[in-house]
Design an enzyme around this catalytic site. Structure first.
Site, mmCIF file in Angstrom:
data_model
loop_
_atom_site.group_PDB
_atom_site.id
_atom_site.type_symbol
_atom_site.label_atom_id
_atom_site.label_comp_id
_atom_site.label_asym_id
_atom_site.label_seq_id
_atom_site.Cartn_x
_atom_site.Cartn_y
_atom_site.Cartn_z
ATOM 1 N N ASN A 147 -27.506 10.492 -23.267
ATOM 2 C CA ASN A 147 -28.245 9.918 -22.137
ATOM 3 C C ASN A 147 -29.224 10.883 -21.474
ATOM 4 O OD1 ASN A 147 -26.088 11.388 -21.118
ATOM 5 N ND2 ASN A 147 -25.989 10.166 -19.266
ATOM 6 N N GLU A 244 -17.602 17.854 -19.024
ATOM 7 C CA GLU A 244 -18.217 16.948 -18.052
ATOM 8 C C GLU A 244 -18.148 15.557 -18.664
ATOM 9 O OE1 GLU A 244 -18.957 17.526 -15.088
ATOM 10 O OE2 GLU A 244 -19.022 19.706 -15.074
ATOM 11 N N CYS A 278 -24.137 9.391 -15.832
ATOM 12 C CA CYS A 278 -22.738 9.613 -15.460
ATOM 13 C C CYS A 278 -22.575 9.550 -13.946
ATOM 14 C CB CYS A 278 -22.261 10.951 -15.998
ATOM 15 S SG CYS A 278 -23.404 12.268 -15.613
ATOM 16 N N GLU A 456 -21.194 23.424 -13.932
ATOM 17 C CA GLU A 456 -22.409 23.735 -14.676
ATOM 18 C C GLU A 456 -23.539 23.999 -13.687
ATOM 19 O OE1 GLU A 456 -22.903 22.131 -18.651
ATOM 20 O OE2 GLU A 456 -22.171 20.241 -17.834
HETATM 21 P P1 NAD Z 1 -19.347 10.591 -26.695
HETATM 22 O O1 NAD Z 1 -18.110 11.232 -26.192
HETATM 23 O O2 NAD Z 1 -19.233 9.461 -27.625
HETATM 24 O O3 NAD Z 1 -20.246 11.662 -27.447
HETATM 25 C C1 NAD Z 1 -20.629 12.872 -26.830
HETATM 26 C C2 NAD Z 1 -20.833 13.902 -27.914
HETATM 27 O O4 NAD Z 1 -19.572 14.168 -28.525
HETATM 28 C C3 NAD Z 1 -21.775 13.468 -29.035
HETATM 29 O O5 NAD Z 1 -22.548 14.568 -29.445
HETATM 30 C C4 NAD Z 1 -20.811 13.064 -30.137
HETATM 31 O O6 NAD Z 1 -21.347 13.209 -31.425
HETATM 32 C C5 NAD Z 1 -19.700 14.068 -29.922
HETATM 33 N N1 NAD Z 1 -18.412 13.670 -30.495
HETATM 34 C C6 NAD Z 1 -17.948 12.429 -30.759
HETATM 35 N N2 NAD Z 1 -16.712 12.509 -31.293
HETATM 36 C C7 NAD Z 1 -16.389 13.824 -31.366
HETATM 37 C C8 NAD Z 1 -15.247 14.551 -31.807
HETATM 38 N N3 NAD Z 1 -14.182 13.938 -32.281
HETATM 39 N N4 NAD Z 1 -15.266 15.887 -31.715
HETATM 40 C C9 NAD Z 1 -16.335 16.518 -31.207
HETATM 41 N N5 NAD Z 1 -17.443 15.890 -30.776
HETATM 42 C C10 NAD Z 1 -17.465 14.555 -30.845
HETATM 43 O O7 NAD Z 1 -20.221 10.223 -25.414
HETATM 44 P P2 NAD Z 1 -21.670 9.538 -25.410
HETATM 45 O O8 NAD Z 1 -21.472 8.095 -25.677
HETATM 46 O O9 NAD Z 1 -22.646 10.308 -26.210
HETATM 47 O O10 NAD Z 1 -22.102 9.760 -23.892
HETATM 48 C C11 NAD Z 1 -21.732 8.908 -22.891
HETATM 49 C C12 NAD Z 1 -20.659 9.524 -22.022
HETATM 50 O O11 NAD Z 1 -21.100 10.786 -21.540
HETATM 51 C C13 NAD Z 1 -20.352 8.722 -20.796
HETATM 52 O O12 NAD Z 1 -18.967 8.634 -20.618
HETATM 53 C C14 NAD Z 1 -20.953 9.529 -19.663
HETATM 54 O O13 NAD Z 1 -20.379 9.356 -18.412
HETATM 55 C C15 NAD Z 1 -20.801 10.903 -20.163
HETATM 56 N N6 NAD Z 1 -21.750 11.809 -19.513
HETATM 57 C C16 NAD Z 1 -21.251 12.684 -18.585
HETATM 58 C C17 NAD Z 1 -22.097 13.548 -17.924
HETATM 59 C C18 NAD Z 1 -21.545 14.507 -16.925
HETATM 60 O O14 NAD Z 1 -22.179 15.516 -16.696
HETATM 61 N N7 NAD Z 1 -20.404 14.254 -16.331
HETATM 62 C C19 NAD Z 1 -23.461 13.542 -18.217
HETATM 63 C C20 NAD Z 1 -23.936 12.648 -19.141
HETATM 64 C C21 NAD Z 1 -23.059 11.787 -19.801
#
Ligand code: NAD
Length: 475
Positions: A147, A244, A278, A456
């Site tokens: 995102n 995060e 998020c 962060e």
């Molecule tokens: P996701 O957890 O599906 O993926 C995030 C990353 O993790 C991607 O690069 C993905 O390839 C990787 N990933 C997936 N499975 C993995 C595994 N088993 N081992 C290691 N890496 C793996 O999340 P998303 O759909 O890309 O992002 C959306 C989520 O991110 C939402 O829940 C949102 O709230 C959160 N988010 C949080 C913040 C924050 O700072 N708190 C900021 C932005 C997004």
């Protein structure tokens, strides 16, 4: 094809990731190499091999490289913003703003490389001095979500590099383009081979390979499910970890809120960036006295939002980022209806001139705290309004969540604003502002299920990207 960057070389890979524009699926942004577990091992080995030299580079060297990267990002913000809008779907102004932020982050951390911290103290023993200093952690893995395709890679990699760490970055599969552009910029800014490695592809394949290859620290942003699994895996391997994750951020509207300002905060926080932040205001908790007037105006404004192609200057809301995310959003709309909430507007898939993942922003009223739309992170343009009897009730509802990232209040009362700032169980509190939208020079992060580990960004980033050494000096 855009290749992975491993040990200073652009290396091709497995079948390509086809990066498509969610505003127009016929528009292919580019092909990006999908790395294997072996590529990941090579990247970590390269980072490990170069760490001794990079960790001893001068602060001036690191500052110059980060500053050059920041300057290039800023100079190319329209081009990179267009790329970002094409691959992620946020509107062009939002995308350009995100790119500019990435550039500013690099320039901020160029300064931080020079502003070193340390303390020299007298020992409690005679004839001894104590020196407290910070050193880089080592090889740092960075896993980023889709995102914020350039801001999150920037706010992780800039402090990592500023403090002398080597980096292996795994961006989200959906948006490799902005991360690739960042790697290209960093490489040309003068980073030695192996200091920054970009490994694109599947998280399920590359995540375990990253941890098994022997990194010292992992900074992850993404979903709670993935984060919790990674935390357990890191604990088992002794890897320092920072997570995060999600949010279900409350925006509290007090009876004395300025109506138009409060509605603007809700519109921006809930629906801008297609609700895919998020820190989005996905729970809008409205006190009884202002409830009906506020909801009527919010519904009017929500229904009038213009959904469209991210590059169309008339669009206020771009498409949802992926088919899976859109299907998830619509399933929550169904759940909200099934649970008895009132859908005031939106919540439908839209067919526009280009084939894309368009959805009308959905506004629910009459939500109760137990409903899935009130409790679970949806991560799309779906907002739940909850009615509160009074401020105390609203505060209790605001804190009734497993998450704790951001929380906002709209009020004209200093007393209420102060009370909320002190009692909101969140890492970030906004007064008369949307819950989403933060500065780059101050700490970012949350509590409870939203975050784990040090904050962060800003100076606080040093907590994660450095380790403290205490030296005793006999005189
Ligand atoms: P996701 O957890 O599906 O993926 C995030 C990353 O993790 C991607 O690069 C993905 O390839 C990787 N990933 C997936 N499975 C993995 C595994 N088993 N081992 C290691 N890496 C793996 O999340 P998303 O759909 O890309 O992002 C959306 C989520 O991110 C939402 O829940 C949102 O709230 C959160 N988010 C949080 C913040 C924050 O700072 N708190 C900021 C932005 C997004």
């Amino acid at each position: 094809m855009h290749c992975n960057l491993i040990n200073g070389e652009w290396r091709g890979g497995q079948p390509a990731i086809v990066n498509r524009n969610p505003s127009d699926l016929d528009d292919v942004v580019g092909d990006y190499a999908s790395a294997s577990a072996a590529d990941m091992r090579d990247a970590v080995a390269a980072a490990r091999a170069t760490f001794p030299a990079w960790s001893r580079s001068t602060p001036q060297q690191r500052a110059d490289i980060l500053d050059a990267a920041g300057n290039e990002i800023l100079a190319r913000k329209i081009e990179l913003g267009t790329l970002l809008a094409r691959e992620e779907g946020k509107t062009l102004p939002e995308a350009i703003g995100e790119v500019a932020r990435a550039g500013q982050i690099f320039k901020f951390f160029a300064g931080e490389a020079l502003r070193q911290q340390g303390e020299l103290l007298d020992s409690v023993r005679p004839g001894v001095e104590v020196l407290i200093s910070r050193e880089p952690v080592g090889v740092v893995g960075l896993i980023t979500p889709w995102n914020f395709p350039i801001a999150i890679p920037a706010w992780k990699s800039a402090p990592a590099l500023a403090f002398g760490n080597c980096v292996v970055m795994k961006p989200a599969e959906l948006v490799p383009g902005s991360a690739w552009a960042l790697a290209d910029i960093l490489q040309r800014a003068g980073l030695p081979a192996g200091v920054f490695n970009l490994v694109m592809g599947s998280g399920r394949v590359l995540g375990p390979a990253l941890l098994d290859a022997g990194i010292d620290a992992l900074s992850f942003t993404g979903s709670q499910a993935t984060g919790e699994r990674l935390a357990a895996d890191c604990a088992a391997r002794g890897i320092k970890v920072q997570l995060e994750m999600g949010g279900k951020n409350p925006l509290l509207i007090a009876d004395d809120a300025q109506l138009e300002q409060a509605v603007e905060c809700a519109i921006n926080g809930a629906f801008y960036s297609t609700g895919q932040r998020c820190t989005a205001s996905s729970r809008i908790i409205v006190c009884h006295g202002i409830h009906d007037a506020f909801v009527a105006r919010l519904a009017e404004r929500t229904a009038a939002l213009r959904v469209g192609h991210a590059l169309d200057s008339a669009s206020q809301i771009g498409p949802v980022a992926s088919e899976a995310q859109l299907a998830g959003n619509l399933s929550y709309v169904d759940k909200g209806l099934a649970d008895g909430a009132s859908l005031l507007c939106g919540g439908e898939r839209l067919t526009l001139a280009t084939r894309g993942y368009y959805q009308s922003p959905a506004l629910f009223a009459g939500c109760t705290p137990q409903m899935a739309i009130s409790r679970e992170e949806i991560f799309g343009p779906v907002a739940a309004v909850l009615r509160a009897d009074d401020y105390e009730h609203a505060l209790a509802l605001a804190n009734d969540t497993p998450f704790g990232l951001a929380a906002g209040i709209c009020t004209q009362s200093l007393a209420l604003a102060t009370h909320f700032r002190r009692h909101a169980e969140a890492g970030m509190v906004m007064v008369n502002l949307p819950t989403a939208g933060v500065d780059y020079h101050v700490p970012f992060g949350g509590r409870k299920g939203s975050s784990h580990g040090p904050r962060e960004q800003g100076r606080y980033a040093a907590e994660f990207y450095t380790t403290v050494k205490t030296s005793y000096l006999g005189l």
